[in-house]
Design a protein around this motif. Sequence first.
Motif, PDB file in Angstrom:
ATOM      1  N   UNK A   1      -9.778   0.160  10.559  1.00 24.66           N
ATOM      2  CA  UNK A   1      -9.791   1.615  10.587  1.00 24.66           C
ATOM      3  C   UNK A   1      -9.031   2.110  11.815  1.00 24.66           C
ATOM      4  N   UNK A   2      -9.310   1.507  12.962  1.00 22.45           N
ATOM      5  CA  UNK A   2      -8.629   1.934  14.188  1.00 22.45           C
ATOM      6  C   UNK A   2      -7.174   1.507  14.200  1.00 22.45           C
ATOM      7  N   UNK A   3      -6.907   0.379  13.566  1.00 24.15           N
ATOM      8  CA  UNK A   3      -5.515  -0.047  13.413  1.00 24.15           C
ATOM      9  C   UNK A   3      -4.736   1.049  12.672  1.00 24.15           C
ATOM     10  N   UNK A   4      -5.343   1.535  11.590  1.00 25.36           N
ATOM     11  CA  UNK A   4      -4.693   2.598  10.812  1.00 25.36           C
ATOM     12  C   UNK A   4      -4.508   3.849  11.677  1.00 25.36           C
ATOM     13  N   UNK A   5      -5.592   4.264  12.339  1.00 24.56           N
ATOM     14  CA  UNK A   5      -5.503   5.487  13.142  1.00 24.56           C
ATOM     15  C   UNK A   5      -4.413   5.353  14.201  1.00 24.56           C
ATOM     16  N   UNK A   6      -4.394   4.186  14.854  1.00 26.72           N
ATOM     17  CA  UNK A   6      -3.388   3.966  15.895  1.00 26.72           C
ATOM     18  C   UNK A   6      -1.987   4.101  15.343  1.00 26.72           C
ATOM     19  N   UNK A   7      -1.749   3.489  14.186  1.00 29.59           N
ATOM     20  CA  UNK A   7      -0.411   3.554  13.592  1.00 29.59           C
ATOM     21  C   UNK A   7      -0.046   4.984  13.194  1.00 29.59           C
TER      22      UNK A   7
END
Lengths: 143, 885
Positions: B386-392
């Motif tokens: 989820x945070x990977x997505x948000x970061x990207x």
Amino acid sequence: MGIRFVLMVNKQGQTRLAQYYEYLNVEERRALEGEIVRKCLTRTQQQCSFVEHRNYKVVYRRYASLFFLVGVDNEENELAILEFIHLLVETMDRHFGNVCELDIMFHLEKAHFMLEEMVMNGCIIETSKTNILSQIQLMERAS
Amino acid sequence: MAVVPSLMDSLFQRSIDDVIKGLRLCPPGTESIFISKSLDEIRREIKSTDPQTKATALHKLTYLHSLHSAEMSWAAFHSVELSSSAAHSYKRVAFLSASLSFNPSTTQVILLLTHQLRKDLSSANPHDVSLALSTLSAICNPDLARDLTPDVFALLASGKPFVRKKAIAAVLRVFEQYPDAVRVCFKRVVENLESDDMGILSAVVGLFCELTEKEPRSYLPLAPEFYKILVDCRNNWVLIKVIKIFAKLAPLEPRLGKRVVEPICDHMARTGAKSLAFECVRMIVTSLSEYDSAVKLAVAKLREFLLEDDPNLKYLGLQGLTIVSKTNMWAVLENKELVVKALSDVDVNIKVEALRLVMCMVSEDNVMEISRILISQALKSDPEFCNEILGHVLLTCSRNFYEVVFDFDWYVSFLGEMARIPHCRKGNEIENQLVDIGMRVKDARVQLVHIARELVIDPALLGNSFIHGVLGAAAWVSGEYIELSRNPFEIMEALLQPRTSLLTPSVRAVYIQSAFKVLTFCLSLYLKLSVDTVASQLLSDTELDNGNGNVVVASSSMHRFTKESFVNLMNLVETNLGPLAGSNEVEVQERASNVLGLIKLIKLIVFGSEGDNVKGEVEASEMVKLIFDAFSEDLGPVSVNAQERVPIPDGLVLKENLGDLDDICGGDTEFSLPSSFSIVKLQKMDAAGTSDCTSKEESETLTESTSLLAEHRKRHGLYYLSSENAGTVSNDYPPAIDPKDKDADEAEDLARLTEESLVIKKKPNQARIRPVVVKLDDGEGFNVSAKKREVEGGDLISGAVQEVLLGNEATATSSSSRKRESSKKSRERNKQQHGHGKERKSQSTGKDKEHDGQGQREKPKRKSRQRGDGGALPAQSSVIPDFLL
């Protein structure tokens, strides 16, 4: 340098063979092995065999209770490394006859010499099982 | 320590098997005791004069070192000692322990191994030779490399393939440690490229693969040899390496690409081995991306990979697409559905690759849609992904000053939405972007204030420590742009709500400071202070805002405070912040005191003073006006390079004369700051909005402080920046915003106009134009240009390689003179070294001569070939082999 290190680790995360092609001190090795084992051993069979770690890739494959982990440069061909791991296992299989964790534990130096026949300086130099094993046999006879 | 091993020790020495069994039988947790006990035994046994005992001890130690991290640097000398043993099995133990434990750069005893290694390298027993080569490549340092070069050179032509391939593998390490070895050995290494033995070929191609990695240009002359292997060889391992070499060479020489594209496509189509196929694909998409037909084939192959069930192939397929996306975006779009499907794979590595690819596809037309899909995916995912997505998403949307964002109202709402995702750990990034957009994009502020209000008034959010940063940004926005808010009273209540005690002190300080701003604003409304200013500012917003702003302006300026409601507000602030004036946190305490101080002033105005203190009342209202003016100023982004642009005056010595400071501090007691000192102002971009009244006020205080400053300057001139027009000091502060900004704005406006026309043609339904994003045109964010540092060893190697391959006069690159210089130096070193190494010299002269002869025979041949190329070609093309023409 193509291959940075070859590790064999059992299911419990204990190292059974560690060959590095660049110098790392004891602490660095222990830290590296710990990190990689944590990363790779938790993965399932349905997941791919490649893990990015620090500045290189780890290509791994599980055979029964033993994990073979190879650290390579980012440029290296992952699938070729998988084939290399398989070749290594087949070679050991042929030498020990159905190789298992104990064979490697009690014949660690032989496992190192097999690896030495196949990889030097991080480069793969021999890919023929027959050639590798004949050298090992000759060496045994010589000593 | 001094105990000499007794006969008993030798007789009843534990074997390596005993140790391993013992370790296995150890109850968990007691291994370390067993290991230290074994190490004690080993320390005793290893001193034995009996080689058997010594070897067993060393063997056990190596085992414990390699698998149980036991320290064994203390035993280095014993390895050396045992290596001279006549028995091959002992020698093997010794060399294995050396190669597993020696540190090439610090282990002192390596030098003691030189003689033994030389002896073994020229041994009649091929196993000794091979063992010595393996050891050499593991522990090689510059001294060892220099001393053993002649021996390795001899082995490069060994009749036994099994020795020769190891010599080739070892020579790479020798080159790295001692680049001058290239001059001696390189010709022989090249000759091995024509070998029929797969082991030798594999080793030599592997060697060149490593060398080309560092400095490909030097190896261009060898392209014909590599080409021959590419076409003739049928060994996949060798082919993969040779393709890697071409991937490095092809970009340097267009004709080379033209030549190899066909055989590589052939291999890709013909081979059954996925590894080789993937290598071909990777080669084509990285180095041959201008050959459309080849790229098409490669992308088709990647699609095959993506359609497979094997997660490995799927992963590599996605990785391949990531590489293609840089040059051929269509390839990704063509496989869009497969990529999106991979976003929900079971393997996080595959998901991340897919995510990277999805982010490649983002453009201003689809950013909203893609973001929506990704957020719904993020809500379904585990926290990490989820945070990977948000970061990207955050990274892509903010790239190059929000390049892809067209609708900022959407984007700021989206930021708010992201902050509310339960797993969100990207608070810092969201915080930065909220503030950044507030400063850069004027048109987004209305919506921004709206979003900030929603964040600030929600008491539930205060419990989530991961988004405290976001709340801080929201509070800052609410305070800074309070004039755009519908209901300042409500904002004030939100900023002071009891749960703010959960905030970290730094964020809480922002809350209090924002409350300060809100209070000032409300006061100005109540006093109808500078209605003109507010109105004019809001009017300009309305003009840009096309309707949306109208409502806000109306509501905000309609909002008149009665005395009662204002007093209520003041009491609210006072009761909430009163206790904080005694807070332990400096920031909180100080800001709370500021607000309370302001309230004290305001009270003078609002209630009037009891009787005669009229003068104080007037002063107070002047103060309030000043503060209000300070806050109604627009804050702009400040370039990261702004500080650097302030010139350092000549004669300013920062680190000296500090002792004088004591005098100054001591003598300065009567000098106090003026009671009302003005805040350093941004340079006015638009002075028209300021009312006459305030500017007069301002100039009054300014002159007051100016005179004080001037006095101070006179006394301590040394510590001031020199300024040409010292008289008008107060106006001469370096502006935080570069005046150029105005130009940039104009340029932006122009760009916007053209953009607008383009957009209308492209997308007639998109009625809104993209808001202006303020940029500073001094290369903001790129203040440090990364400099590529070449690997020194590689540099020296390639210099020597060029010399060997081309002869001195034909060195190709412009930097070669430097290289030649350095290699000259090292040659001198070499000579000296040869002076006191006569024994070795006599050993190898015969072979050296032979080699020299070969070299001389070959050099003219090559030169004539190059002449055949056509001498008119520029210097660079003199390295290109004739087969390409």
